[in-house]
Design a protein around this motif. Sequence first.
Motif, short mmCIF file in Angstrom:
data_model
loop_
_atom_site.label_atom_id
_atom_site.label_comp_id
_atom_site.label_asym_id
_atom_site.label_seq_id
_atom_site.Cartn_x
_atom_site.Cartn_y
_atom_site.Cartn_z
N ARG A 82 18.27 10.53 -1.31
CA ARG A 82 18.32 11.80 -0.50
C ARG A 82 16.71 12.55 -0.94
O ARG A 82 16.91 12.79 -2.43
N GLY A 83 15.84 13.65 0.17
CA GLY A 83 14.53 14.39 -0.27
C GLY A 83 13.73 14.27 0.73
O GLY A 83 13.91 13.12 1.67
N VAL A 84 13.46 14.97 1.18
CA VAL A 84 11.94 15.14 1.98
C VAL A 84 12.12 15.34 3.05
O VAL A 84 12.48 15.59 3.73
N ASN A 85 12.30 13.79 3.76
CA ASN A 85 12.71 13.83 5.09
C ASN A 85 14.42 13.39 5.50
O ASN A 85 15.41 13.85 4.64
N ALA A 86 14.46 13.78 6.16
CA ALA A 86 15.83 13.51 7.17
C ALA A 86 16.57 12.73 6.86
O ALA A 86 16.13 11.63 6.95
N GLY A 101 0.29 -0.63 0.25
CA GLY A 101 0.10 -0.05 0.04
C GLY A 101 1.03 1.48 0.20
O GLY A 101 0.52 2.21 -0.21
N VAL A 102 1.93 1.35 -0.16
CA VAL A 102 3.35 2.22 -0.13
C VAL A 102 3.85 2.74 -1.20
O VAL A 102 3.64 1.67 -2.07
N SER A 103 3.92 4.02 -1.90
CA SER A 103 4.14 4.50 -3.46
C SER A 103 5.11 4.63 -3.49
O SER A 103 5.89 4.38 -2.28
N GLY A 104 5.56 3.38 -4.54
CA GLY A 104 6.92 3.62 -4.74
C GLY A 104 7.91 4.92 -4.74
O GLY A 104 8.83 4.88 -4.07
N SER A 105 7.54 5.88 -4.23
CA SER A 105 7.96 7.13 -4.63
C SER A 105 8.77 7.55 -3.12
O SER A 105 9.59 8.33 -2.35
N ASP A 106 7.39 7.25 -2.17
CA ASP A 106 7.43 7.40 -0.62
C ASP A 106 8.54 5.99 -0.52
O ASP A 106 9.75 6.72 0.52
N ALA A 107 8.71 5.49 -0.40
CA ALA A 107 9.14 4.24 -0.22
C ALA A 107 11.08 4.13 -0.94
O ALA A 107 11.78 4.24 -0.15
N SER A 108 11.12 4.70 -2.03
CA SER A 108 12.52 5.48 -2.08
C SER A 108 13.27 6.50 -0.87
O SER A 108 14.42 6.43 -1.08
N LEU A 109 12.16 7.11 -0.65
CA LEU A 109 13.19 8.02 0.51
C LEU A 109 12.89 7.39 1.22
O LEU A 109 13.58 8.10 2.14
N CYS A 110 12.52 6.50 1.44
CA CYS A 110 12.63 6.30 3.13
C CYS A 110 11.94 6.23 4.03
O CYS A 110 12.67 6.68 5.07
N LYS A 148 15.62 8.48 7.18
CA LYS A 148 15.85 7.53 6.38
C LYS A 148 16.52 6.40 6.50
O LYS A 148 15.99 5.26 6.54
N SER A 149 17.74 6.03 7.69
CA SER A 149 18.41 4.88 8.73
C SER A 149 17.99 4.49 9.67
O SER A 149 17.66 3.51 9.40
N ALA A 150 17.26 5.46 9.64
CA ALA A 150 15.96 4.33 11.25
C ALA A 150 15.02 4.02 10.06
O ALA A 150 15.07 2.67 11.48
N GLU A 151 14.34 4.20 9.49
CA GLU A 151 13.22 3.36 8.55
C GLU A 151 13.53 1.87 8.18
O GLU A 151 13.74 1.06 8.41
N VAL A 152 14.79 2.10 7.92
CA VAL A 152 16.02 0.37 7.67
C VAL A 152 16.21 0.44 8.43
O VAL A 152 15.92 -1.19 9.05
N ALA A 153 16.26 0.48 9.68
CA ALA A 153 16.90 0.25 11.12
C ALA A 153 15.66 -0.76 11.94
O ALA A 153 15.34 -1.77 11.88
N ARG A 154 14.78 0.14 11.45
CA ARG A 154 13.23 -0.39 12.22
C ARG A 154 13.16 -1.43 11.57
O ARG A 154 12.35 -2.71 11.49
#
Length: 629
Positions: free
Chosen positions: A112-116, A84-93, A120-126
């Motif tokens: 890179r872009g939009v969110n800090a 349910g997540v868009s590719g553009s949002d996911a690409s930004l992690c 992004k690395s916090a989302e990868v870790a999660r």
Amino acid sequence: MSAFRNATAAGVFVSAAAGNEGPAEKTLDNTSPWVTTVAAGTVAPHNGTVVLGDGRRYTGVSTTVTQALGPKPLVRAEAVKAAGVSGSDASLCAEDTLDAAKAAGKIVVCDRGVNARTAKSAEVARAGGVGMVLVNPSDSSMDADLHAVPTVHLNGADAKTVRDYALTDGARATLTTGGSDTPYPQVASFSARGPSVANAGNLIKPDITAPGVSILAAVAPPTNGGHAFAFQSGTSMAAPHMSGLAALYLGEHPTWSPMRVKSAMMTTTTPTRTSSGAEETDVFAQGAGEVNPSAMLHPGLVYDSTEQDWLAYLAGLGIETGTDVEAKEPSDLNYPSIAVNDLLGRRTVTRTVTAVTPGTYTARVSSMGGVKATVSPSKLHFTKPGQSRTFEITFAVGTATVGTPITGSLTWSGSHHSVRSPMVVTPQSVRAPERVTGAGATGHVSFTATPAVTPFTATAYGPVRGDRVHGSVTSHGGPTDSEQYFTGSVAAGTKAVEISARTNSPDAQVALVVWPLVDGRPASSGDVVLPTNDAVVTLPRPQVSEYRVAVVTLGDAEGTTSTPFTLQSNAVGAGASPAGKVAVTPASYDGPVGVALDVSASWSEVVTSDPSTAWIEYPNGAGTVLGLN
């Protein structure tokens, strides 16, 4: 800025950030002459390397890769996105965009872009990812952030290569410490650039570069992952370096004015570097260069100025100061850099230097590519500290192309010191209108041109008519229906481009916006024409190969629900087919410079149904656009 002026006049050294809107030009903040405007430079990089499964290696920036990680599967964030997540949002992690079942145990490539960046690395870790490669989709800085998982930040072609490789079957990577050498200091891509609009280009800004990328600084733990310190980047990191160095300087010379301190810093800098390691020559990026803390304490000579000088400078810019201080030509402010924004043929500027170390100093001017610079006197002799001497430097336009800034430097050498001032001039060969207009199949138009060089010539090119493109915009549709976009190209050798948008109805109006494309992306600023039924943007001597055009309606004409228009681009230059005849008189003039000439342009056999464009060229590439019909 009056508060800063008062502070500097009272003996307080004021440094201020140049701003973070680079690399676009004319984006500077804090450009008053009494302020030291500071650009951000890189420091010795914290290197990390991405080693791809096929052995290719790409070095970026990392503070979190402390030992080899991998080889591990390498995936694009879109490939491990949650349902349910868009590719553009996911690409930004972005937060909660990755699927833990897919990302676990993998190194994830995030855009890179939009969110800090650290988010992004916090989302990868999660999501259970073990590492991240952060890639810049367009040219930007590489930052030494404290990430939640081991991370390497890549830029440019390296970022694209790794990003593309991550899509291949069986892609794997290893993150390692160190890597290839990266030249430094470089001016950060985010660091704002000149020329300074507020100073009309007659004062080089920024003044100087200081470390401003990946600077270890105290931060608020609640908003920085619990860290009390983190690596920060920005011109606001660079400016404090200058204030701290000024405090050291005033400890050594407590009676010196802030302007003397600034001069000592600016005239003893070292050049920054380009990405290839060559010396940077862009004064609108680096100013005088990067501050050299050891050399600055021994400047040899200094340029000083007072509040009266600054007020005279402001008056010279046409700014009301509320004082009776007489105006001074802005280029004559006694500043440690020299700028002449409008070098019409020939110009002399004056400077005064004060000796810190007495002796005989000899002037040397670097090559200025088609502009001759002469210093008089070329030698200055000082018998004791505190003595002052005045000199003149005369610039004369030779073969330099008009409208293009020419950079160089003036160095006074003597008594084991080198006192270097950056210089920039923008040559002009004639004072003439940028555009004149006419109508009809046959006709003529007269205007005045004042030559600044001899011999003076005038040569006509064109007229030309470009292809027409029909379009329509509406204020009665969706949010994007009110604007239509087009992309145009500029062939090598093009002398001028004229872009027009005409509404089919004289009662309708459209706005026209034209941006140059830089690396395929619109520049941060462009040419704007407010709504009219015949909008025209003129690009004399275009410096880009592509541009983006927007035609916009702010409201359809009364009684209509759309605004049809015709877009046309006329490019005068090599390979353009003539659409009539044009001639100009006089074709040459060998009399004295500075005398106004009556110039006449005539045309014939021109189609009147569509706009045509001609170009009248003067020496050094200067010219006047002739818009017809």
